[in-house]
Design a protein around this motif. Structure first.
Motif, PDB file in Angstrom:
ATOM      1  N   PHE A  16      62.790  42.626  46.586  1.00  0.00           N
ATOM      2  CA  PHE A  16      63.267  43.692  45.700  1.00  0.00           C
ATOM      3  C   PHE A  16      62.119  44.329  44.914  1.00  0.00           C
ATOM      4  CE2 PHE A  16      64.985  44.994  41.536  1.00  0.00           C
ATOM      5  CZ  PHE A  16      65.825  46.008  41.969  1.00  0.00           C
ATOM      6  N   THR A  17      61.062  43.558  44.661  1.00  0.00           N
ATOM      7  CA  THR A  17      59.944  44.047  43.853  1.00  0.00           C
ATOM      8  C   THR A  17      59.133  45.064  44.636  1.00  0.00           C
ATOM      9  OG1 THR A  17      59.819  41.905  42.778  1.00  0.00           O
ATOM     10  CG2 THR A  17      57.928  43.337  42.522  1.00  0.00           C
ATOM     11  N   ASP A  18      58.909  46.221  44.040  1.00  0.00           N
ATOM     12  CA  ASP A  18      58.095  47.263  44.660  1.00  0.00           C
ATOM     13  C   ASP A  18      56.640  47.018  44.283  1.00  0.00           C
ATOM     14  OD1 ASP A  18      57.077  49.489  45.850  1.00  0.00           O
ATOM     15  OD2 ASP A  18      57.948  50.919  44.444  1.00  0.00           O
ATOM     16  N   LEU A  19      55.888  46.405  45.196  1.00  0.00           N
ATOM     17  CA  LEU A  19      54.507  46.047  44.917  1.00  0.00           C
ATOM     18  C   LEU A  19      53.550  47.207  45.135  1.00  0.00           C
ATOM     19  CD1 LEU A  19      54.423  42.505  46.524  1.00  0.00           C
ATOM     20  CD2 LEU A  19      54.655  43.095  44.124  1.00  0.00           C
ATOM     21  N   THR A  20      54.059  48.365  45.527  1.00  0.00           N
ATOM     22  CA  THR A  20      53.170  49.501  45.769  1.00  0.00           C
ATOM     23  C   THR A  20      52.840  50.252  44.487  1.00  0.00           C
ATOM     24  OG1 THR A  20      55.040  50.982  46.224  1.00  0.00           O
ATOM     25  CG2 THR A  20      54.079  49.805  48.098  1.00  0.00           C
ATOM     26  N   LYS A  21      53.577  50.015  43.417  1.00  0.00           N
ATOM     27  CA  LYS A  21      53.341  50.724  42.167  1.00  0.00           C
ATOM     28  C   LYS A  21      53.084  49.740  41.030  1.00  0.00           C
ATOM     29  CE  LYS A  21      57.115  53.533  42.787  1.00  0.00           C
ATOM     30  NZ  LYS A  21      58.169  54.332  42.258  1.00  0.00           N
ATOM     31  N   ASP A  22      52.009  49.938  40.319  1.00  0.00           N
ATOM     32  CA  ASP A  22      51.725  49.272  39.042  1.00  0.00           C
ATOM     33  C   ASP A  22      51.535  47.766  39.110  1.00  0.00           C
ATOM     34  OD1 ASP A  22      51.947  51.775  37.835  1.00  0.00           O
ATOM     35  OD2 ASP A  22      54.097  51.526  37.531  1.00  0.00           O
ATOM     36  N   PHE A  23      51.486  47.168  40.283  1.00  0.00           N
ATOM     37  CA  PHE A  23      51.164  45.750  40.410  1.00  0.00           C
ATOM     38  C   PHE A  23      49.814  45.634  41.104  1.00  0.00           C
ATOM     39  CE2 PHE A  23      55.728  45.257  39.889  1.00  0.00           C
ATOM     40  CZ  PHE A  23      55.797  44.152  39.067  1.00  0.00           C
ATOM     41  N   PHE A  24      48.968  44.746  40.618  1.00  0.00           N
ATOM     42  CA  PHE A  24      47.685  44.556  41.258  1.00  0.00           C
ATOM     43  C   PHE A  24      47.278  43.101  41.134  1.00  0.00           C
ATOM     44  CE2 PHE A  24      47.511  46.875  37.300  1.00  0.00           C
ATOM     45  CZ  PHE A  24      46.739  46.088  36.474  1.00  0.00           C
ATOM     46  N   PHE A  25      46.286  42.705  41.956  1.00  0.00           N
ATOM     47  CA  PHE A  25      45.803  41.337  41.971  1.00  0.00           C
ATOM     48  C   PHE A  25      44.366  41.339  42.444  1.00  0.00           C
ATOM     49  CE2 PHE A  25      47.250  42.075  46.222  1.00  0.00           C
ATOM     50  CZ  PHE A  25      46.342  41.394  47.009  1.00  0.00           C
ATOM     51  N   SER A  26      43.703  40.219  42.274  1.00  0.00           N
ATOM     52  CA  SER A  26      42.350  40.052  42.765  1.00  0.00           C
ATOM     53  C   SER A  26      42.162  38.603  43.174  1.00  0.00           C
ATOM     54  CB  SER A  26      41.324  40.423  41.693  1.00  0.00           C
ATOM     55  OG  SER A  26      40.024  40.125  42.134  1.00  0.00           O
ATOM     56  N   TYR A  27      41.572  38.414  44.345  1.00  0.00           N
ATOM     57  CA  TYR A  27      41.268  37.050  44.795  1.00  0.00           C
ATOM     58  C   TYR A  27      40.044  36.491  44.077  1.00  0.00           C
ATOM     59  CZ  TYR A  27      44.466  37.854  48.689  1.00  0.00           C
ATOM     60  OH  TYR A  27      45.560  38.126  49.444  1.00  0.00           O
ATOM     61  N   ALA A  28      39.085  37.351  43.738  1.00  0.00           N
ATOM     62  CA  ALA A  28      37.806  36.884  43.214  1.00  0.00           C
ATOM     63  C   ALA A  28      37.678  36.982  41.696  1.00  0.00           C
ATOM     64  CB  ALA A  28      36.668  37.681  43.864  1.00  0.00           C
ATOM     65  N   TYR A  29      38.450  37.846  41.051  1.00  0.00           N
ATOM     66  CA  TYR A  29      38.287  38.101  39.612  1.00  0.00           C
ATOM     67  C   TYR A  29      39.598  37.793  38.911  1.00  0.00           C
ATOM     68  CZ  TYR A  29      36.739  40.577  35.425  1.00  0.00           C
ATOM     69  OH  TYR A  29      36.365  40.896  34.152  1.00  0.00           O
ATOM     70  N   ASP A  30      39.526  37.057  37.817  1.00  0.00           N
ATOM     71  CA  ASP A  30      40.729  36.680  37.070  1.00  0.00           C
ATOM     72  C   ASP A  30      41.170  37.851  36.186  1.00  0.00           C
ATOM     73  OD1 ASP A  30      42.808  35.459  35.800  1.00  0.00           O
ATOM     74  OD2 ASP A  30      41.623  33.861  34.893  1.00  0.00           O
ATOM     75  N   LEU A  31      42.163  38.595  36.637  1.00  0.00           N
ATOM     76  CA  LEU A  31      42.650  39.760  35.911  1.00  0.00           C
ATOM     77  C   LEU A  31      43.480  39.393  34.683  1.00  0.00           C
ATOM     78  CD1 LEU A  31      43.695  41.969  38.936  1.00  0.00           C
ATOM     79  CD2 LEU A  31      41.683  42.223  37.502  1.00  0.00           C
ATOM     80  N   THR A  32      43.883  38.139  34.570  1.00  0.00           N
ATOM     81  CA  THR A  32      44.699  37.723  33.433  1.00  0.00           C
ATOM     82  C   THR A  32      43.856  37.412  32.203  1.00  0.00           C
ATOM     83  OG1 THR A  32      44.672  35.392  34.065  1.00  0.00           O
ATOM     84  CG2 THR A  32      46.442  36.767  34.967  1.00  0.00           C
ATOM     85  N   ALA A  80      45.637  24.182  42.409  1.00  0.00           N
ATOM     86  CA  ALA A  80      46.562  25.298  42.202  1.00  0.00           C
ATOM     87  C   ALA A  80      45.824  26.622  42.063  1.00  0.00           C
ATOM     88  CB  ALA A  80      47.429  25.039  40.970  1.00  0.00           C
ATOM     89  N   ALA A  81      44.643  26.621  41.444  1.00  0.00           N
ATOM     90  CA  ALA A  81      43.892  27.864  41.240  1.00  0.00           C
ATOM     91  C   ALA A  81      43.460  28.476  42.566  1.00  0.00           C
ATOM     92  CB  ALA A  81      42.675  27.592  40.372  1.00  0.00           C
ATOM     93  N   TYR A  82      43.331  27.672  43.603  1.00  0.00           N
ATOM     94  CA  TYR A  82      42.903  28.186  44.898  1.00  0.00           C
ATOM     95  C   TYR A  82      44.061  28.704  45.749  1.00  0.00           C
ATOM     96  CZ  TYR A  82      38.581  25.882  43.641  1.00  0.00           C
ATOM     97  OH  TYR A  82      37.449  25.497  42.983  1.00  0.00           O
ATOM     98  N   TRP A  83      45.288  28.310  45.424  1.00  0.00           N
ATOM     99  CA  TRP A  83      46.447  28.685  46.235  1.00  0.00           C
ATOM    100  C   TRP A  83      47.317  29.755  45.594  1.00  0.00           C
ATOM    101  CZ3 TRP A  83      47.220  27.467  51.174  1.00  0.00           C
ATOM    102  CH2 TRP A  83      46.496  26.409  51.691  1.00  0.00           C
ATOM    103  N   ILE A  84      47.268  29.871  44.281  1.00  0.00           N
ATOM    104  CA  ILE A  84      48.161  30.788  43.574  1.00  0.00           C
ATOM    105  C   ILE A  84      47.370  31.992  43.075  1.00  0.00           C
ATOM    106  CG2 ILE A  84      49.653  31.043  41.573  1.00  0.00           C
ATOM    107  CD1 ILE A  84      50.314  28.060  41.874  1.00  0.00           C
ATOM    108  N   CYS A  85      47.833  33.163  43.435  1.00  0.00           N
ATOM    109  CA  CYS A  85      47.198  34.410  43.021  1.00  0.00           C
ATOM    110  C   CYS A  85      48.168  35.159  42.104  1.00  0.00           C
ATOM    111  CB  CYS A  85      46.854  35.264  44.244  1.00  0.00           C
ATOM    112  SG  CYS A  85      45.997  36.774  43.842  1.00  0.00           S
ATOM    113  N   PRO A  86      47.829  35.321  40.817  1.00  0.00           N
ATOM    114  CA  PRO A  86      48.764  35.964  39.897  1.00  0.00           C
ATOM    115  C   PRO A  86      48.867  37.469  40.148  1.00  0.00           C
ATOM    116  CG  PRO A  86      46.725  35.431  38.766  1.00  0.00           C
ATOM    117  CD  PRO A  86      46.620  34.849  40.141  1.00  0.00           C
ATOM    118  N   LEU A  87      50.089  37.976  40.056  1.00  0.00           N
ATOM    119  CA  LEU A  87      50.340  39.417  40.103  1.00  0.00           C
ATOM    120  C   LEU A  87      50.328  39.943  38.674  1.00  0.00           C
ATOM    121  CD1 LEU A  87      53.274  39.833  42.623  1.00  0.00           C
ATOM    122  CD2 LEU A  87      50.909  40.514  42.932  1.00  0.00           C
ATOM    123  N   VAL A  88      49.594  41.015  38.442  1.00  0.00           N
ATOM    124  CA  VAL A  88      49.485  41.604  37.120  1.00  0.00           C
ATOM    125  C   VAL A  88      50.148  42.969  37.155  1.00  0.00           C
ATOM    126  CG1 VAL A  88      47.881  42.375  35.347  1.00  0.00           C
ATOM    127  CG2 VAL A  88      47.354  40.359  36.685  1.00  0.00           C
TER     128      VAL A  88
END
Length: 140
Positions: free
Chosen positions: A26-42, A85-93
């Protein structure tokens, strides 16, 4: 093992998994959601600079205040533990990302503005503003 429910013969865990899959679809990930594998955006820029110089092991977990998929990944994080957990979980911002190129006297600079939205205050802006009792500044 989870208990069997009366509907469809599924366990409670299977029902929860189906619910999470529907929420994800249901979540529209094409708008306003972003993530990074290498940089902690949180985390803010200052904490990321400090982390880059100190290189702690294991890396600190992401701040759950800005991780919009925290509720969905919480059980996985508990099962994996803090070490992996830090290697497997990627937070959505959730928020806005703007990138502009500035040219000044022959020099080029890329300016990036990253605005994060707290998952604790996901309501509309006009309801209430200010500082909460917990010291969090955002819409309440």
């Amino acid at each position: 093992r989870g208990k069997r429910s009366l509907n469809l013969g599924l366990t409670n865990v299977e029902i929860a998994e189906l619910r999470y899959q529907q929420l994800y679809q249901f979540t529209d990930l094409t708008k306003d959601f972003f993530f990074s594998y290498a940089y902690d955006l949180t985390r803010p820029l200052q904490e990321n600079f400090l982390r880059a110089t100190l290189r702690p092991f294991p890396p600190p977990p992401p701040k759950d205040m800005y991780a919009w998929n925290h509720f969905l990944t919480r059980q996985l994080e508990e099962c994996l533990g803090g070490l992996t957990a830090a290697y497997w979980i990627c937070p959505l911002v959730h928020g806005s990302y703007i990138q502009r190129r500035i040219n000044d006297y022959g020099r080029s600079l890329t300016l990036i503005l990253l605005a994060r939205r707290s998952r604790h205050f996901a309501g509309t802006r006009y309801l209430k503003r200010g500082v909460s009792d917990g010291g969090k500044v955002a819409n309440d």
